[in-house]
Write a protein that holds these residues in place. Sequence first.
Motif, PDB file in Angstrom:
ATOM      1  N   PHE A  30      -9.493  16.976   2.731  1.00  0.00           N
ATOM      2  CA  PHE A  30      -8.197  16.360   3.041  1.00  0.00           C
ATOM      3  C   PHE A  30      -8.309  14.847   2.874  1.00  0.00           C
ATOM      4  O   PHE A  30      -7.442  14.187   2.279  1.00  0.00           O
ATOM      5  N   GLY A  31      -9.409  14.303   3.385  1.00  0.00           N
ATOM      6  CA  GLY A  31      -9.633  12.865   3.269  1.00  0.00           C
ATOM      7  C   GLY A  31      -9.754  12.402   1.829  1.00  0.00           C
ATOM      8  O   GLY A  31      -9.281  11.306   1.482  1.00  0.00           O
ATOM      9  N   MET A  32     -10.342  13.214   0.965  1.00  0.00           N
ATOM     10  CA  MET A  32     -10.468  12.834  -0.444  1.00  0.00           C
ATOM     11  C   MET A  32      -9.106  12.735  -1.120  1.00  0.00           C
ATOM     12  O   MET A  32      -8.879  11.863  -1.969  1.00  0.00           O
ATOM     13  N   VAL A  33      -8.192  13.619  -0.733  1.00  0.00           N
ATOM     14  CA  VAL A  33      -6.824  13.529  -1.258  1.00  0.00           C
ATOM     15  C   VAL A  33      -6.169  12.233  -0.780  1.00  0.00           C
ATOM     16  O   VAL A  33      -5.497  11.527  -1.547  1.00  0.00           O
ATOM     17  N   LEU A  34      -6.380  11.912   0.477  1.00  0.00           N
ATOM     18  CA  LEU A  34      -5.812  10.681   1.028  1.00  0.00           C
ATOM     19  C   LEU A  34      -6.415   9.449   0.375  1.00  0.00           C
ATOM     20  O   LEU A  34      -5.710   8.468   0.104  1.00  0.00           O
ATOM     21  N   ILE A  35      -7.724   9.490   0.127  1.00  0.00           N
ATOM     22  CA  ILE A  35      -8.387   8.366  -0.538  1.00  0.00           C
ATOM     23  C   ILE A  35      -7.840   8.186  -1.951  1.00  0.00           C
ATOM     24  O   ILE A  35      -7.652   7.058  -2.426  1.00  0.00           O
ATOM     25  N   ALA A  36      -7.576   9.301  -2.634  1.00  0.00           N
ATOM     26  CA  ALA A  36      -6.984   9.217  -3.975  1.00  0.00           C
ATOM     27  C   ALA A  36      -5.643   8.505  -3.926  1.00  0.00           C
ATOM     28  O   ALA A  36      -5.350   7.639  -4.765  1.00  0.00           O
ATOM     29  N   SER A  37      -4.833   8.831  -2.930  1.00  0.00           N
ATOM     30  CA  SER A  37      -3.534   8.178  -2.790  1.00  0.00           C
ATOM     31  C   SER A  37      -3.698   6.709  -2.423  1.00  0.00           C
ATOM     32  O   SER A  37      -2.986   5.842  -2.939  1.00  0.00           O
ATOM     33  N   ALA A  38      -4.659   6.426  -1.524  1.00  0.00           N
ATOM     34  CA  ALA A  38      -4.846   5.061  -1.036  1.00  0.00           C
ATOM     35  C   ALA A  38      -5.418   4.131  -2.089  1.00  0.00           C
ATOM     36  O   ALA A  38      -5.244   2.908  -2.005  1.00  0.00           O
ATOM     37  N   THR A  39      -6.115   4.666  -3.087  1.00  0.00           N
ATOM     38  CA  THR A  39      -6.741   3.823  -4.114  1.00  0.00           C
ATOM     39  C   THR A  39      -6.038   3.925  -5.467  1.00  0.00           C
ATOM     40  O   THR A  39      -6.482   3.322  -6.443  1.00  0.00           O
ATOM     41  N   ARG A  40      -4.964   4.642  -5.509  1.00  0.00           N
ATOM     42  CA  ARG A  40      -4.237   4.815  -6.769  1.00  0.00           C
ATOM     43  C   ARG A  40      -3.757   3.482  -7.338  1.00  0.00           C
ATOM     44  O   ARG A  40      -3.747   3.282  -8.565  1.00  0.00           O
ATOM     45  N   TYR A  41      -3.370   2.552  -6.456  1.00  0.00           N
ATOM     46  CA  TYR A  41      -2.841   1.263  -6.910  1.00  0.00           C
ATOM     47  C   TYR A  41      -3.890   0.449  -7.666  1.00  0.00           C
ATOM     48  O   TYR A  41      -3.554  -0.470  -8.424  1.00  0.00           O
ATOM     49  N   MET A  42      -5.180   0.775  -7.492  1.00  0.00           N
ATOM     50  CA  MET A  42      -6.245   0.048  -8.183  1.00  0.00           C
ATOM     51  C   MET A  42      -6.407   0.483  -9.634  1.00  0.00           C
ATOM     52  O   MET A  42      -7.124  -0.156 -10.410  1.00  0.00           O
ATOM     53  N   ARG A 269      -2.464  -5.345  -3.760  1.00  0.00           N
ATOM     54  CA  ARG A 269      -3.483  -5.734  -2.779  1.00  0.00           C
ATOM     55  C   ARG A 269      -2.915  -6.494  -1.592  1.00  0.00           C
ATOM     56  O   ARG A 269      -3.541  -6.539  -0.539  1.00  0.00           O
ATOM     57  N   GLY A 270      -1.768  -7.104  -1.728  1.00  0.00           N
ATOM     58  CA  GLY A 270      -1.221  -7.898  -0.642  1.00  0.00           C
ATOM     59  C   GLY A 270      -0.486  -7.096   0.407  1.00  0.00           C
ATOM     60  O   GLY A 270       0.069  -7.666   1.346  1.00  0.00           O
ATOM     61  N   ALA A 271      -0.477  -5.782   0.287  1.00  0.00           N
ATOM     62  CA  ALA A 271       0.273  -4.941   1.228  1.00  0.00           C
ATOM     63  C   ALA A 271      -0.642  -4.455   2.349  1.00  0.00           C
ATOM     64  O   ALA A 271      -1.131  -5.234   3.143  1.00  0.00           O
ATOM     65  N   LEU A 272      -0.859  -3.153   2.430  1.00  0.00           N
ATOM     66  CA  LEU A 272      -1.654  -2.570   3.508  1.00  0.00           C
ATOM     67  C   LEU A 272      -3.145  -2.816   3.273  1.00  0.00           C
ATOM     68  O   LEU A 272      -3.695  -2.397   2.250  1.00  0.00           O
ATOM     69  N   PRO A 273      -3.843  -3.471   4.201  1.00  0.00           N
ATOM     70  CA  PRO A 273      -5.263  -3.789   3.996  1.00  0.00           C
ATOM     71  C   PRO A 273      -6.164  -2.583   4.242  1.00  0.00           C
ATOM     72  O   PRO A 273      -5.844  -1.703   5.041  1.00  0.00           O
ATOM     73  N   GLU A 274      -7.296  -2.564   3.554  1.00  0.00           N
ATOM     74  CA  GLU A 274      -8.348  -1.556   3.789  1.00  0.00           C
ATOM     75  C   GLU A 274      -7.753  -0.162   3.985  1.00  0.00           C
ATOM     76  O   GLU A 274      -8.140   0.576   4.875  1.00  0.00           O
TER      77      GLU A 274
END
Length: 385
Positions: A30-42, A269-274
């Motif tokens: 589940f966390g890997m799916v969330l990480i994919a979403s959280a790092t998509r902007y990169m 990058r200027g939005a939600l940190p970490e």
Amino acid sequence: MFNRLRATLSDFFQQADLVLLGLCCGCTLFGMVLIASATRYMGTGSMIRFVGVQGAAMLIGLVAYVLLSMVNVELLVKHWKLILAASVVLILLLRTPLGVVRNGNRAWLEIPHVPFSIQPAEVVKIAFIILLSKQLEWVKDRRRELKSLGSVAGPTGHLLFMVGLIYVVSSDMGSALVYVFIFVCVALVAGVAWRWFILGGGGMAVGVLALYFMGKLPSHMADRFRVLFDHSFDPRGVGWQQTRGLLALGSGGWFGQGLFQGTQTQAGRGALPERHTDFIFAMIGEELGFFGCLLVIVLLTAIILRCLWVARRATTDYARLVCVGIAGMLIFQTVENIGMCLFVMPVIGLTLPFFSYGGSSIVTLYTAMGIVSGVKKRALMNWNR
């Protein structure tokens, strides 16, 4: 050799804690799916790399889980001098060229050809739990109780040594506080008298207040606590991360904006940190809403309760203390990380267990869960199922 491997795996599936393993794997995937979403902007490349590293760490963790389920941790602790020495050396490596500084803390090792950084304080937590539990059991066996100053001096010295070493070497107060909470949980279950907790907690509180009013407390540390009571304090500085996190968390409503749809999560990058590490819970709130957050809390609570369930049925006091220490580690990190995103706890750099990105964290967690599984395996015949 093949037959031996097959027999070992057959024994594992029959006696290891598959419920606990299933919960851990479910959270990690589940966390890997969330990480994919959280790092998509990169960018796609970065997203694949983050998810790939997390997946590789999970595979290493699964191997550790299987091995530790087969090993009796009470036999490992006989080599306590070697375990302690290895722990100290691993932390001291942070002062070598392998140590790198991030966010003001020298808390990570970057080893050539290893795809993820290693955080020694994460790995050493397991050794600390194993050694502290044995130390408390040994003192109790010799003195029959843990009420006198002499009985608590040794374990307390062990705690202060590890916390002091971590803070002096890496300035990582967040990890140091995890050790303190683990100590409290294990010592409480071992039978340490309440007066020592009151004296210790009171002494720490007085010491921190004295440093604060004397102006000796590091300004960045004092500001992290000050902003909790005054959210308007330095909103573009020390309060910026939590302000953005709280906005993201609250914007999701009941059901969220949708996976890969969060306004801040998918912004630059200027939005939600970490958003893939420390503030992944805020990202969950934005994209999956209240019910997504509730699901995460339920899953982590189930893992913690499973550890405590195994602890209650352990056949030895030592095994019971180890399981309680591991549960305490999970409790503190979960509460602190969620509280940090809710703006009620200070930012101290602790990730959400199993969900946040972090290779060494995932391997450490699966190793810890493997130890719990091993305790369950050796107690299986004595249980009323």
